[in-house]
Enzyme design. Structure first.
Site, PDB file in Angstrom:
ATOM      1  N   LYS A 112     -44.864 -17.485 -72.233  1.00  0.00           N
ATOM      2  CA  LYS A 112     -46.308 -17.264 -72.376  1.00  0.00           C
ATOM      3  C   LYS A 112     -47.052 -18.519 -72.819  1.00  0.00           C
ATOM      4  O   LYS A 112     -48.188 -18.725 -72.424  1.00  0.00           O
ATOM      5  CB  LYS A 112     -46.583 -16.111 -73.359  1.00  0.00           C
ATOM      6  N   LYS A 195     -40.429 -10.441 -63.606  1.00  0.00           N
ATOM      7  CA  LYS A 195     -40.618  -9.017 -63.911  1.00  0.00           C
ATOM      8  C   LYS A 195     -42.042  -8.571 -63.610  1.00  0.00           C
ATOM      9  O   LYS A 195     -42.982  -9.370 -63.675  1.00  0.00           O
ATOM     10  CB  LYS A 195     -40.248  -8.723 -65.373  1.00  0.00           C
ATOM     11  N   LYS A 198     -48.089  -6.834 -66.787  1.00  0.00           N
ATOM     12  CA  LYS A 198     -49.513  -6.525 -66.939  1.00  0.00           C
ATOM     13  C   LYS A 198     -50.387  -7.750 -66.798  1.00  0.00           C
ATOM     14  O   LYS A 198     -51.509  -7.678 -66.352  1.00  0.00           O
ATOM     15  CB  LYS A 198     -49.739  -6.000 -68.361  1.00  0.00           C
TER      16      LYS A 198
HETATM   17  P1  ATP Z   1     -47.499  -8.486 -70.648  1.00  0.00           P
HETATM   18  O1  ATP Z   1     -47.294  -8.901 -69.237  1.00  0.00           O
HETATM   19  O2  ATP Z   1     -48.939  -8.475 -71.087  1.00  0.00           O
HETATM   20  O3  ATP Z   1     -46.571  -9.147 -71.617  1.00  0.00           O
HETATM   21  P2  ATP Z   1     -45.889  -6.227 -70.150  1.00  0.00           P
HETATM   22  O4  ATP Z   1     -46.190  -5.749 -68.803  1.00  0.00           O
HETATM   23  O5  ATP Z   1     -44.663  -7.044 -70.355  1.00  0.00           O
HETATM   24  O6  ATP Z   1     -47.147  -6.974 -70.698  1.00  0.00           O
HETATM   25  P3  ATP Z   1     -45.558  -4.898 -72.650  1.00  0.00           P
HETATM   26  O7  ATP Z   1     -46.634  -4.231 -73.395  1.00  0.00           O
HETATM   27  O8  ATP Z   1     -45.157  -6.249 -73.129  1.00  0.00           O
HETATM   28  O9  ATP Z   1     -45.884  -4.999 -71.117  1.00  0.00           O
HETATM   29  O10 ATP Z   1     -44.274  -3.971 -72.598  1.00  0.00           O
HETATM   30  C1  ATP Z   1     -44.239  -2.607 -72.929  1.00  0.00           C
HETATM   31  C2  ATP Z   1     -42.849  -2.062 -72.658  1.00  0.00           C
HETATM   32  O11 ATP Z   1     -42.601  -2.063 -71.258  1.00  0.00           O
HETATM   33  C3  ATP Z   1     -41.724  -2.872 -73.292  1.00  0.00           C
HETATM   34  O12 ATP Z   1     -40.723  -1.985 -73.741  1.00  0.00           O
HETATM   35  C4  ATP Z   1     -41.208  -3.688 -72.165  1.00  0.00           C
HETATM   36  O13 ATP Z   1     -39.863  -4.069 -72.336  1.00  0.00           O
HETATM   37  C5  ATP Z   1     -41.369  -2.742 -70.995  1.00  0.00           C
HETATM   38  N1  ATP Z   1     -41.532  -3.463 -69.748  1.00  0.00           N
HETATM   39  C6  ATP Z   1     -42.518  -4.333 -69.435  1.00  0.00           C
HETATM   40  N2  ATP Z   1     -42.378  -4.798 -68.196  1.00  0.00           N
HETATM   41  C7  ATP Z   1     -41.252  -4.223 -67.703  1.00  0.00           C
HETATM   42  C8  ATP Z   1     -40.568  -4.297 -66.449  1.00  0.00           C
HETATM   43  N3  ATP Z   1     -41.023  -5.080 -65.474  1.00  0.00           N
HETATM   44  N4  ATP Z   1     -39.466  -3.554 -66.271  1.00  0.00           N
HETATM   45  C9  ATP Z   1     -38.998  -2.748 -67.252  1.00  0.00           C
HETATM   46  N5  ATP Z   1     -39.594  -2.622 -68.457  1.00  0.00           N
HETATM   47  C10 ATP Z   1     -40.705  -3.348 -68.689  1.00  0.00           C
END
Ligand code: ATP
Ligand code: LTN
Length: 329
Positions: A112, A195, A198
């Site tokens: 990040k 991955k 968001k």
């Molecule tokens: P950002 O991109 O803003 O970091 P994010 O999409 O990674 O957000 P988080 O709020 O960080 O979302 O994650 C919430 C939950 O979803 C965590 O338990 C994280 O491990 C899970 N998670 C996020 N992205 C994935 C993914 N691509 N596959 C499986 N689990 C995920």
């Protein structure tokens, strides 16, 4: 005693990766756990810039999605992180037992902070895992259901708990991550090497839980595929492997069954069926969400009640921590 804690940042739209990697197992766990706490981690979200109005909306939206997905306020505590000052307070205390080197090794910080530069990344982004450790340790958590990307952070929480316990006497329960193998890492539709996220540049990266049927069909249609046309999992076929994994998750069929079904068929036919399966899977959640989000007063009441229940648990831990360290009068 099985005590579960997890959270999601209200930093954007919740996507299929969040749902399959995290929320789906929360719903199952709340029935078997002795204590289940699910948090909307807004203090984590502000480690990167957020628009205040959007953040406020996202907090309620994430809460409504928890409920729509089946998190039941009668079985689980649902609350907003910033409503409980104990989180920031314990994070400060844990900062004093955390090493700079430990945080420098966190891959999420490296990823990040690279998006801008280390020089301009916030101290909060660097300290993010310590706040997460505080979230977990305040509630005597034994299990932390998360996606694979959060494993390193939960391991830090373990290390900090052990270090604090050995320095000041047993205070914290040592937590462990709970990661569903099948959906630990849902990859981006536009780039199967990264991955689903968001904060991805393009909305074509993810299927949002609230995407409508047309958007879903369009995103799946435009999802990248691999060079050969065969619909089969394989290390050399990351894009199709990801789509097959998603298909299996949303359809209650195994990957092998789906491969069998699409033997000799083309990507177009496969993608059409996949989009239909995702739409059908998300429909009941979306219908519930629409109802819940309209009744803001009830939603806020659930969160206030959650915060009250969280307070009782968090205060107790924090008092013990301060006593052990020798803080206060
Ligand atoms: P950002 O991109 O803003 O970091 P994010 O999409 O990674 O957000 P988080 O709020 O960080 O979302 O994650 C919430 C939950 O979803 C965590 O338990 C994280 O491990 C899970 N998670 C996020 N992205 C994935 C993914 N691509 N596959 C499986 N689990 C995920
Ligand atoms: N860092 C997590 C969100 C999070 C969390 C937690 C997850 C904050 N505090 C405590 C589990 C337990 C993420 O998903 N990015």
């Amino acid at each position: 005693m099985k005590k579960v804690f997890s959270g999601i940042q209200p930093s954007g739209v919740i996507h299929l990766g969040n749902y399959l990697g995290a929320i789906k197992q929360w719903v199952e766990l709340q029935d078997e756990a002795d204590q289940a706490v699910f948090c909307i981690v807004d203090l984590h979200a502000i480690t990167v810039p957020q628009d205040p109005k959007t953040l406020k909306q996202n907090i309620l939206s994430v809460a409504a999605l928890y409920l729509a997905a089946g998190i039941d306020p009668n079985k689980s505590i649902i609350f907003v992180q910033s409503s409980r000052p104990e989180h920031a307070e314990l994070a400060w205390i844990l900062n004093t037992v955390t090493k700079m080197g430990e945080l420098s090794r966190m891959t999420q910080f490296k990823d990040k902070s690279q998006k801008t530069s280390i020089e301009s990344a916030s101290v909060g982004l660097f300290d993010y895992p310590v706040l997460m450790a505080a979230d977990i340790l305040l509630y005597g958590t034994t299990h932390v259901p998360v996606g694979e990307d959060q494993k390193q952070h939960v391991e830090l929480a373990r290390d900090l708990a052990l270090r604090f316990n050995s320095r000041y006497g047993t205070t914290f329960t040592v937590p462990e991550p709970l990661i569903r193998r099948e959906s630990a890492r849902i990859m981006g539709l536009d780039d199967p090497a990264k991955k689903m996220s968001k904060s991805a540049q393009s909305a074509l990266n993810y299927i949002a839980i609230l995407d409508d049927a047309e958007t879903i069909a369009n995103k799946i249609k435009r999802a990248v595929t691999d060079s050969e046309s065969e619909i089969k999992v394989g290390a050399e076929k990351p894009a199709i492997t990801n789509l097959l994994n998603i298909f299996a998750e949303v359809s209650d069929q195994s990957v092998a069954e789906i491969e069998q079904e699409f033997q000799g068929k083309n990507y177009g036919q496969f993608k059409k069926s996949l989009a239909e399966a995702i739409v059908a899977y998300l429909k009941p959640i979306q219908e519930k969400y629409d109802k819940i989000i309209q009744d803001e007063d009830s939603l806020k009441k659930i969160l206030e009640d959650g915060s009250r229940r969280a307070k009782i648990l968090a205060e107790k831990t924090l008092l013990d921590v301060k006593e052990k360290i020798g803080l206060g009068l």
